[in-house]
Design an enzyme around this catalytic site. Structure first.
Site, PDB file in Angstrom:
ATOM      1  N   SER A 136     -15.963  18.424 -16.685  1.00  0.00           N
ATOM      2  CA  SER A 136     -14.964  17.439 -16.210  1.00  0.00           C
ATOM      3  C   SER A 136     -13.526  18.354 -15.387  1.00  0.00           C
ATOM      4  CB  SER A 136     -14.008  17.145 -17.966  1.00  0.00           C
ATOM      5  OG  SER A 136     -12.529  17.029 -18.133  1.00  0.00           O
ATOM      6  N   TYR A 149     -10.580  23.453 -25.201  1.00  0.00           N
ATOM      7  CA  TYR A 149     -11.128  21.648 -24.092  1.00  0.00           C
ATOM      8  C   TYR A 149     -10.975  21.847 -22.739  1.00  0.00           C
ATOM      9  CZ  TYR A 149     -12.921  17.427 -22.974  1.00  0.00           C
ATOM     10  OH  TYR A 149     -13.810  16.480 -21.348  1.00  0.00           O
TER      11      TYR A 149
END
Length: 228
Positions: A136, A149
């Site tokens: 990501s 995250y």
């Protein structure tokens, strides 16, 4: 025919990846935590007349990883491993429990390491293979409320970069795919969600990337465009 193993393929991007590979004549091994959703994906895939196997379970559990290894061996190995499974957490650091932090790290990072370690020797023995880690943009920069995250995705980036040195010796390619905003459950509630890339478009880019993996030289790919 190539054989592809896709983790987290019961919905979202993983489902789209599984379908585009099956549509293009690849055998697939599906993984996910929801049995019913996986069977729905398998039903769609069977229309393409390819081989499709299903393994359900949490990748944090060693039993799930071992079952994926077993079925890969039964199918005489795999050509492409796509580490797509992951979870998202957006929460201020001081409100994030250590249990939540560990869960994100274990799912998004340690499970990738564990599964890759199991399947890497299979690719090594074949002298070829492609491992795609779905990362990501959070793996390149921090963001508000995403300490756990972002940490998991930064760790994945470091792992992929270092694994290159081992993989190249055995004809194995490692590619990190950095994806921006997609129209998935993670984006529910975003007012600009309609402008995000679709999972089908992202999956098509990943499939195109894999076509000539034995001669590819890239180690990263960015998929970060908004559709206007």
């Amino acid at each position: 025919m190539s054989r592809i193993l896709i983790t987290g393929s019961s919905r979202g991007l993983g489902r789209s990846i599984a379908l585009v590979f099956a549509k293009n004549n690849s055998n697939v091994i599906l993984h996910g935590r929801n049995k019913d959703s996986l069977q729905d994906v398998k039903s769609s895939i069977m229309a393409y007349d390819v081989d499709c196997d299903v393994v359900s379970g949490d990748l944090v559990a060693s039993d799930t990883v071992n079952r994926l290894l077993l079925i890969s061996k039964e199918k005489e190995g795999i050509d492409i491993l796509i580490n797509n499974a992951g979870i998202y957490l957006n929460k201020p650091f001081l409100e994030t429990s250590m249990e939540e932090f560990r869960k994100v790290i274990e799912t998004n990072f340690m499970s990738v390491v564990s599964l890759t370690a199991k399947l890497f020797p299979i690719m090594k023995s074949k002298g070829s293979g492609l491992i795609i880690n779905i990362n990501s943009l959070a793996g390149k920069a921090g963001s508000m409320g995403e300490s756990a995250y972002c940490a998991s995705k930064h760790a994945l980036r470091g792992f992929s970069s270092s694994l290159q040195f081992d993989a190249t010796k055995y004809g194995i390619r490692i590619v990190d795919v950095y994806i921006g905003a997609m129209r998935t459950e993670m984006a529910v509630g975003r007012i600009d969600r309609s402008k995000f890339i679709s999972t089908d478009d992202a999956a098509k880019s990943i499939f195109d990337l894999s076509k000539n993996y034995k001669t590819m030289r890239i180690t990263e790919m960015n998929i970060n465009r908004m559709i206007y």
